[in-house]
Write an enzyme that holds these catalytic residues in place. Structure first.
Site, PDB file in Angstrom:
ATOM      1  N   HIS A 297      -6.301  -7.331  -0.396  1.00 28.24           N
ATOM      2  CA  HIS A 297      -6.387  -5.736  -0.755  1.00 28.24           C
ATOM      3  C   HIS A 297      -5.673  -5.487  -1.814  1.00 28.24           C
ATOM      4  O   HIS A 297      -4.533  -6.113  -2.022  1.00 28.24           O
ATOM      5  CB  HIS A 297      -6.143  -5.041   0.512  1.00 28.24           C
ATOM      6  CG  HIS A 297      -6.892  -5.126   1.941  1.00 28.24           C
ATOM      7  ND1 HIS A 297      -6.196  -6.036   3.018  1.00 28.24           N
ATOM      8  CD2 HIS A 297      -8.095  -5.204   2.257  1.00 28.24           C
ATOM      9  CE1 HIS A 297      -6.962  -6.120   3.879  1.00 28.24           C
ATOM     10  NE2 HIS A 297      -8.014  -5.768   3.692  1.00 28.24           N
TER      11      HIS A 297
ATOM     12  N   HIS B 146       0.888  -1.116   0.149  1.00 33.44           N
ATOM     13  CA  HIS B 146       0.086   0.019   0.002  1.00 33.44           C
ATOM     14  C   HIS B 146       0.705   1.391  -0.227  1.00 33.44           C
ATOM     15  O   HIS B 146       0.497   2.359  -0.267  1.00 33.44           O
ATOM     16  CB  HIS B 146      -0.885   0.043   1.069  1.00 33.44           C
ATOM     17  CG  HIS B 146      -1.943  -1.053   1.443  1.00 33.44           C
ATOM     18  ND1 HIS B 146      -2.899  -1.349   0.016  1.00 33.44           N
ATOM     19  CD2 HIS B 146      -2.147  -2.026   2.203  1.00 33.44           C
ATOM     20  CE1 HIS B 146      -3.659  -2.229   0.564  1.00 33.44           C
ATOM     21  NE2 HIS B 146      -3.504  -2.608   1.606  1.00 33.44           N
TER      22      HIS B 146
ATOM     23  N   ASP C   2      -2.962 -10.584  -2.593  1.00 33.60           N
ATOM     24  CA  ASP C   2      -3.511 -10.163  -1.049  1.00 33.60           C
ATOM     25  C   ASP C   2      -4.941  -9.922  -1.503  1.00 33.60           C
ATOM     26  O   ASP C   2      -5.289  -9.465  -2.443  1.00 33.60           O
ATOM     27  CB  ASP C   2      -2.540  -8.947  -0.663  1.00 33.60           C
ATOM     28  CG  ASP C   2      -2.871  -8.455   0.727  1.00 33.60           C
ATOM     29  OD1 ASP C   2      -2.193  -8.807   1.659  1.00 33.60           O
ATOM     30  OD2 ASP C   2      -3.872  -7.785   1.119  1.00 33.60           O
TER      31      ASP C   2
END
Length: 393
Positions: free
Chosen positions: A213, A172, A211
């Site tokens: 996300h 991220h 993942d």
């Protein structure tokens, strides 16, 4: 109570308590301090025990839970360590800011500000979901150092596969800031390290992110780069809300971002369909010289932070496919980097399944967890739309 030092804003839930373990010290170096013979898997673990926040899901117990499962509850792992087909990279090196600058994945202002916060303000919250302790800056550098040492080992032919059990996660983290538990983008660093250190051999890199996300940081860092194919399967609508099918890259990189947002409740059948119909054909068309896997285990049905329903064995199937793909396309050159996974049963089970697949062992899962039926027809529509957008046969 923690101070707050805001760099960027984001949101994530906090759900889990943690335990503390003894911190391991490392030396700063650009290469591994130990030579190893060629193995099926060379792995490293960086626990970063002092990078920890009470009640936070990204806790210091994550890596010890994985090691407990591998070393005490996985018979194949012990057997393979004895015959040295699985080898531990001991005392992995610590990266430095000077190592990161030429990789050009984060702004120098951001790196300097993060170091300053660690020295003067920590412990504190950097944003709504990401914390900072006095050791966090060094922790992020340690994760990159270990990951890049495995890249070296794979590209120098010392091992078939690298597996970095490191934290904090990285996918991220964006150019100018942290996000979603992540400080530095470990996967992006591994890609750029491979390309800059081995320019004659590594020109094109595939990053596959499984993942739960969306790896928005990796997506954005390489959005304009035609030499990096980023493919992500993730839960539609989950944090951080990015990763739509329409996000295909920009300028010269148009078409090299492929996002597959799976519907809530999707599971093994859906993600394997996505791999077989999107990930694999896209990779074969791209013809990478190296593969980096952002290996997050939070799509597991047990995980508290999202709502996909992968079984533990799903990671066996994914890892087996990825290994075969690397052998077909780039002489087996592949490195797995740990991202998410916050249930301390589901995470180690998933990682153990990946290790088993990568050394040719069968799945360890003995019992069907009895999950609800997944929305496979919805998933198929998403997959078909992605295929159409990216003109995949």
């Amino acid at each position: 109570m923690r101070d707050t030092c805001v760099l960027v804003k984001s949101s994530f839930s906090k759900t889990r308590t943690t335990t503390r373990t003894t911190r391991t010290t490392r030396t700063k170096s650009s290469s591994s301090s130990k030579e190893v013979s060629k193995s099926d898997i060379l792995y490293a673990h960086v626990e970063n025990a002092e990078h920890d926040s009470l009640g936070h899901p990204e806790c210091a117990a994550r890596i010890p839970a994985i090691l407990e499962k591998l070393e005490n509850d996985s018979e194949f792992f012990l057997e393979r360590k004895k015959d040295q087909s699985i080898v531990l990279l001991e005392n992995p090196p610590l990266a430095t800011v000077e190592d990161l600058v030429p990789l050009d994945i984060h702004s120098q202002n951001y790196m300097k500000s993060l170091e300053f916060l660690a020295k003067t303000k920590a412990p504190c919250q950097i944003d709504a979901s990401t914390y900072m302790t006095p050791s966090s800056f060094e922790a992020a550098l340690a994760s990159i150092g270990a990951s890049n040492a495995l890249v070296d080992a794979v590209l120098k032919g010392k091992t078939k596969t690298g597996f970095a059990l490191v934290r904090p996660p990285g996918h991220h983290a964006v150019v100018k800031g942290p996000m979603g538990f992540c400080l530095f983008n470990t996967a992006a660093a591994a890609v750029r390290y491979a390309q800059t250190q081995y320019p004659n051999d590594i020109k094109k890199v595939l990053v596959y992110d499984f993942d739960v996300h969306h790896g928005n940081g990796t997506n954005d860092i390489f959005a304009k780069d035609p030499t990096v194919l980023f493919v992500s399967t993730h839960e539609d609508g989950s944090f951080p809300g990015t990763g739509k099918i329409s996000d295909i890259g920009q300028d010269e990189g148009e078409g090299t971002n492929i996002n597959v947002p799976l519907p809530t409740g999707a599971g093994e059948k859906s993600v394997l369909e996505a791999f077989d119909l999107v990930v694999e054909p896209a990779a074969r068309r791209f013809q990478p010289d190296f593969i980096v896997v952002s290996a997050g285990y939070d799509a597991h049905w047990r995980d508290p932070l999202a709502n996909l329903n992968f079984r533990s064995r799903t990671y066996h199937y994914l890892s087996s496919r990825l290994k075969k793909l690397s052998e077909d396309l780039c002489d087996g050159k592949i490195v797995f980097l740990l991202e998410g996974g916050y249930d301390l049963t589901g995470l180690p089970e998933g990682v153990a399944e990946s290790f088993a697949a990568l050394v040719g062992e069968k799945s360890l899962e003995q019992k069907d967890p009895g999950l609800f039926e997944e929305p496979f027809e919805k998933a198929k529509k998403v997959i078909q739309e992605v295929k159409s957008v990216h003109q995949l046969l």
